[in-house]
Each structure stands twice: as C-alpha cells, then as structure tokens.
Design a protein around this motif. Structure first.
Motif, PDB file in Angstrom:
ATOM      1  N   ILE A 149       0.771  -1.144   0.008  1.00 16.39           N
ATOM      2  CA  ILE A 149       0.145  -0.044   0.024  1.00 16.39           C
ATOM      3  C   ILE A 149       0.723   1.240   0.038  1.00 16.39           C
ATOM      4  O   ILE A 149       1.838   1.348   0.938  1.00 16.39           O
ATOM      5  N   ASN A 150       0.583   2.144  -0.593  1.00 10.00           N
ATOM      6  CA  ASN A 150       1.570   3.315  -0.963  1.00 10.00           C
ATOM      7  C   ASN A 150       2.744   3.031  -1.038  1.00 10.00           C
ATOM      8  O   ASN A 150       3.972   3.861  -0.727  1.00 10.00           O
ATOM      9  N   TRP A 154       2.511  -4.226   4.104  1.00 11.64           N
ATOM     10  CA  TRP A 154       1.639  -4.227   5.200  1.00 11.64           C
ATOM     11  C   TRP A 154       1.393  -5.868   5.363  1.00 11.64           C
ATOM     12  O   TRP A 154       0.935  -6.255   4.425  1.00 11.64           O
ATOM     13  N   ARG A 186      -8.053  -1.599   3.901  1.00  8.19           N
ATOM     14  CA  ARG A 186      -6.995  -1.173   2.856  1.00  8.19           C
ATOM     15  C   ARG A 186      -7.173   0.220   2.493  1.00  8.19           C
ATOM     16  O   ARG A 186      -6.190   0.843   2.221  1.00  8.19           O
ATOM     17  N   ARG A 187      -8.419   0.724   2.498  1.00 12.80           N
ATOM     18  CA  ARG A 187      -8.827   2.156   1.849  1.00 12.80           C
ATOM     19  C   ARG A 187      -8.321   3.098   3.029  1.00 12.80           C
ATOM     20  O   ARG A 187      -7.681   4.013   2.751  1.00 12.80           O
ATOM     21  N   LYS A 190      -4.568   3.131   3.208  1.00  9.04           N
ATOM     22  CA  LYS A 190      -3.844   4.087   2.016  1.00  9.04           C
ATOM     23  C   LYS A 190      -4.263   5.554   2.134  1.00  9.04           C
ATOM     24  O   LYS A 190      -3.370   6.291   1.551  1.00  9.04           O
ATOM     25  N   SER A 191      -5.131   6.038   3.044  1.00  7.71           N
ATOM     26  CA  SER A 191      -5.548   7.386   3.006  1.00  7.71           C
ATOM     27  C   SER A 191      -4.761   7.990   4.071  1.00  7.71           C
ATOM     28  O   SER A 191      -4.646   9.337   4.458  1.00  7.71           O
TER      29      SER A 191
END
Length: 201
Positions: A149-150, A154, A186-187, A190-191
C-alpha cells in the motif's frame, strides 16, 4: 290501573299514566349525542398527549454513538510523539469516537471510528516493534500474507471478530484494524497522512 264502581254501568277500568313517566318524543337523544362528542374529544386529547410523550422519549434517547473531536489529542501527539503522527483522510460518513495520545510507558497514538455501516475501525501507532504491542492489536487473528500500500509492505491478519493490517517502518508500528471488511481497512491505510497534511477539524 284503577277500578271505578258506578251505579249505572257497573265496574269500569281506567288506565292512568303517571305524570313522571317519560314519553317517547320521536326525536334523537340530545344528551347521548353530547356524550359521544365528549368521548371523541377525550380520545383526541389522550392521543395528542401520547404523541408529545413519544417525541420527548425520542429526544431523550439520541444516537448512542458519542462523537469526539480530534483537535486537542492531535496537537498533543504532534508535540510529544517521536514519530510522524498519521490520520485517515476523506473517510466520508466516518464518526470519530475516540482520540488519544499516551506518552508513557510507550508513546501510542490512537483513533477509533464508527463507519457508515456501524462497523469499527481503529488506527494505532507506536514507536515500538515490541511483540506485546502487536499482540494487543491482533487478538484472535493470524498472519495470512502481505500486501503493498503506497509502496510499503503491510502484513494482513485475519480473524473471526476482526481483521488487521500492520506496517513496521523505521521502528514505528502502525496497525489499522477493526470489524470492517479488509478492503475498507485497505482504503483507510491508503489514506493515512501525517499531521502536517491534515486539517484540524
């Protein structure tokens, strides 16, 4: 009925009506109509009172989710944390229910949210890689792999009551966990953005 004896005609029968005996008039009973009207008005008053009580009860039992503000805890964390404090961004409909920074014995930054679907999502950050801290975040879960992620790795943890994503970078452990689906976690992960990129709302 009365009997009258006459010298000329003998016995006569007389039907006498008492002056106190009510006589039918052929007209509707006005008192009965008045009674029915009073009853209807009484029912209307009772129903109105019930309506008022229901409104009062509804106002006395608001949404049980207690929303808090992030301002003071975030300022404190930014001043005292030895790691970049992160906050989820643009999570529409999320309600922040807990926000705190603990400096001892190990610095820990915590945020807890209720999602629009009434699931729970939390963020925990700490300047430690201590297994005990990880275990406290991953109760009832097991390692089932990893994801990127990014640009960062993870580890994915799956459990019956909760799932989690864990990132360990430069001695800082970041865990996003909760009862929300793994895709939602996950979202959120990611934020994540540091405090300098976050407006105080």
């Amino acid at each position: 009925m009365a009997l009258e004896i006459s010298e000329h005609t003998g016995i006569r029968h007389h039907d006498r009506v008492s002056p106190n005996t009510p006589q039918p008039t052929g007209r509707p009973n006005a008192r009965l109509g008045q009674t029915m009207g009073d009853m209807a008005r009484s029912i209307a008053v009772v129903l109105a009172a019930i309506g008022v009580i229901m409104v009062v009860i509804h106002r006395a039992n608001p949404d049980p989710v207690r929303v808090v503000t992030i301002n003071a805890p975030l300022i404190l964390a930014n001043m005292q944390a030895t790691f970049p404090v992160e906050v989820p961004q643009n999570q529409s409909g999320y309600r922040l229910t807990s926000a705190r920074f603990s400096g001892t014995p190990t610095p820990v930054w915590h945020l807890g949210y209720v999602t629009p679907d009434n699931a729970y999502v939390q963020l925990e950050q700490s300047a430690t890689t201590n297994n005990q801290f990880l275990k406290s975040q991953l109760v009832g879960t097991k390692n089932v792999g990893s994801t990127e992620i990014n640009g960062l790795k993870w580890t994915i943890y799956d459990g019956q009551d909760q799932d989690a994503l864990v990132r360990i970078v430069d001695g800082v452990t970041t865990a996003v966990s909760g009862t929300a689906p793994i895709d939602e976690l996950r979202r959120v992960a990611k934020s994540l953005a540091t405090q300098k990129q976050t407006q105080l709302l």
